[in-house]
Enzyme design. Structure first.
Site, PDB file in Angstrom:
ATOM      1  N   PRO A  78       0.837  -1.203   0.000  1.00  0.00           N
ATOM      2  CG  PRO A  78       0.165  -0.890   2.220  1.00  0.00           C
ATOM      3  CD  PRO A  78       0.857  -1.872   1.309  1.00  0.00           C
ATOM      4  CB  SER A 107      -2.902   3.469   0.559  1.00  0.00           C
ATOM      5  OG  SER A 107      -2.754   4.379   1.640  1.00  0.00           O
ATOM      6  CE1 TYR A 129      -0.829   4.179   8.631  1.00  0.00           C
ATOM      7  CE2 TYR A 129      -1.660   5.142   6.613  1.00  0.00           C
ATOM      8  CZ  TYR A 129      -0.610   4.686   7.369  1.00  0.00           C
ATOM      9  OH  TYR A 129       0.669   4.727   6.869  1.00  0.00           O
ATOM     10  CB  THR A 155      -0.447   0.341   8.741  1.00  0.00           C
ATOM     11  OG1 THR A 155      -0.584  -0.094   7.389  1.00  0.00           O
ATOM     12  CG2 THR A 155       0.923   0.972   8.929  1.00  0.00           C
ATOM     13  CE  LYS A 219       2.971  -2.017   4.482  1.00  0.00           C
ATOM     14  NZ  LYS A 219       3.285  -0.688   4.991  1.00  0.00           N
ATOM     15  CB  SER A 241       6.756  -3.540   6.729  1.00  0.00           C
ATOM     16  OG  SER A 241       6.816  -2.262   6.119  1.00  0.00           O
ATOM     17  CG  HIS A 243       5.623   2.963   6.830  1.00  0.00           C
ATOM     18  ND1 HIS A 243       4.480   2.746   7.546  1.00  0.00           N
ATOM     19  CD2 HIS A 243       5.294   3.846   5.859  1.00  0.00           C
ATOM     20  CE1 HIS A 243       3.497   3.474   7.035  1.00  0.00           C
ATOM     21  NE2 HIS A 243       3.962   4.152   5.996  1.00  0.00           N
ATOM     22  NE  ARG A 246       6.827   6.905   2.792  1.00  0.00           N
ATOM     23  CZ  ARG A 246       6.968   7.892   1.899  1.00  0.00           C
ATOM     24  NH1 ARG A 246       8.072   7.977   1.180  1.00  0.00           N
ATOM     25  NH2 ARG A 246       6.025   8.786   1.726  1.00  0.00           N
ATOM     26  N   GLY A 275      10.280  -3.753   1.630  1.00  0.00           N
ATOM     27  CA  GLY A 275      11.398  -2.850   1.902  1.00  0.00           C
ATOM     28  C   GLY A 275      12.626  -3.257   1.130  1.00  0.00           C
ATOM     29  N   GLY A 276      12.911  -2.544   0.055  1.00  0.00           N
ATOM     30  CA  GLY A 276      14.161  -2.746  -0.663  1.00  0.00           C
ATOM     31  C   GLY A 276      14.161  -3.858  -1.684  1.00  0.00           C
ATOM     32  NE  ARG A 278      13.879  -0.387  -4.467  1.00  0.00           N
ATOM     33  CZ  ARG A 278      12.960  -0.513  -3.506  1.00  0.00           C
ATOM     34  NH1 ARG A 278      12.150  -1.564  -3.481  1.00  0.00           N
ATOM     35  NH2 ARG A 278      12.806   0.415  -2.584  1.00  0.00           N
TER      36      ARG A 278
END
Ligand SMILES: Cc1cc2nc3c(=O)[nH]c(=O)nc-3n(C[C@H](O)[C@H](O)[C@H](O)COP(=O)(O)O)c2cc1C
Ligand SMILES: O=C(O)C(=O)c1ccccc1
Length: 346
Positions: A78, A107, A129, A155, A219, A241, A243, A246, A275-276, A278
């Site tokens: 999200p 989200s 949220y 979250t 999450k 996670s 986030h 962030r 996270g990360g 790629r």
């Protein structure tokens, strides 16, 4: 234009087409961005120790997750405000996800209503949220459920908002005119401000259970004790996670946190990681260290910015193709064949 290349090239392309203030909002992290860079660095430290002569047979990536069976263990994380990346926003993202046969986590902070996103036919989860106004939150859950979302992703890493230096330097505090969080529109038509709830506790899981029949994932878990608590509170899945770097700058990278969480969960519920991630090789490493699936955040936003729905589809298909190819090269036919002994830190 359809990007087909690797994540770095797609990110560079997105940087070229986006307003620099919006690029920095999407790309940035909290504080000194140590956790942001740490997520990718953790993957870069790992090397694979492949097995050979493991026999024929096609690679089968199919994976069961709460509420959904997927052709590959890859889920779109999200992320807020897709209309900052592309004028068609989440509708374009969802169309790309549907074309790739994937799963999109919508989200709470989407700039398109969940009902409109669902109209694309994409398989959806809904990220929540929980608001201090529980009646409003319950109405939002009912909307997500009525729209056909197959699970809720609660979250839990945001008792307060992370501090984003890039946004502070740009003075980025407001969305452009006409761009609003449509899921926060109340029955009276007015759009609420998001309130993150510093008082949220584990009782929120039971509260949510009382309001929905959907599976519930949490999450934002990094500590194995929290993973144990999550299972004890009856969650249907856990997303390891931070986030995307962030929230808490200085938090452990997700890949480094994963093995202890997997050990604590001991197979009782699926464990996802974001996270990360790629590349397909990154996804393979996470699966080998015990994740049941990975989630992708920024790479999907960069595909969206560059090529709309086609860009999103290309990012997902490239990564999945690369995962299947790397599986063949490590001698694995299905995700269950991926074991921690295939990964080393030289
Ligand atoms: C621009 C942006 C917005 C995000 N918005 C949300 C959000 O609304 N809810 C949430 O739970 N996570 C949010 N996240 C975190 C992502 O779900 C995910 O954890 C993270 O992006 C994964 O890392 P990656 O970007 O390195 O793939 C956001 C991340 C980004 C980059
Ligand atoms: O930017 C984010 O990562 C995020 O989760 C968020 C939270 C509140 C409002 C907008 C985005």
């Amino acid at each position: 234009m359809v990007p087909g290349g690797r994540a770095r090239e797609v990110e560079r392309g997105a940087r070229d087409v986006l307003d620099p203030v919006h690029f920095d909002y999407l790309a940035g992290g909290a504080g000194d961005e140590r956790t942001l860079t740490g997520n990718e660095d953790a993957f870069a430290r790992r090397r694979l120790v492949p097995r050979v002569l493991r026999g024929p047979g096609p690679v089968d990536l199919s994976t069961d997750l709460p509420g959904v069976r997927l052709a590959a263990p890859v889920v779109v994380a999200p992320t807020a405000f897709h209309r900052l990346a592309h004028r068609d926003g989440e509708a374009a993202t969802a169309a790309g996800v549907a074309a790739a046969g994937g799963l999109l986590t919508v989200s709470t902070m989407a700039t398109t209503a969940v009902e409109g996103i669902a109209a694309t036919g994409a398989a959806l989860w809904f990220q929540l949220y929980v608001q201090p106004d529980r009646a409003f939150t319950a109405a939002l859950v009912a909307r997500a459920e009525a729209a056909g979302c197959r699970a809720l992703v609660l979250t839990v890493d945001s008792p307060v908002r992370g501090r984003h230096g890039r946004d502070e330097r740009h003075g980025f505090t407001e969305l452009p005119p006409g761009v609003v969080c449509e899921n926060l529109r109340a029955a009276d038509g007015r759009v609420r401000d998001l309130v993150v709830d510093p008082d949220l506790g584990w009782d929120a899981v039971a509260w949510l259970r009382g309001r929905t029949t959907l599976p519930v994932l949490v999450k934002g878990v990094l500590h194995p004790a929290d993973a144990r608590l999550a299972v004890e509170h009856g969650v249907d899945g856990i997303v390891v996670s931070n986030h995307g770097g962030r929230q808490l700058d200085g938090a452990v990278s997700t890949l480094d946190a994963l093995p202890a969480v997997v050990e604590a969960v001991a197979g009782r519920v699926p464990v996802l990681l974001d996270g990360g991630v790629r590349s397909g090789v990154d996804a393979l490493v996470a699966l080998a260290l015990g994740a049941d699936a990975v989630m992708l955040g920024r790479p999907v936003l960069w595909g969206l910015a560059l090529g709309g729905a086609d860009g999103v589809r290309a990012v997902l298909e490239d990564l999945t193709d690369e995962l299947a190819h790397a599986m063949a090269l490590v001698g694995a036919h299905r995700p269950a064949d991926l074991t921690p002994d295939l990964v080393t830190v030289p």
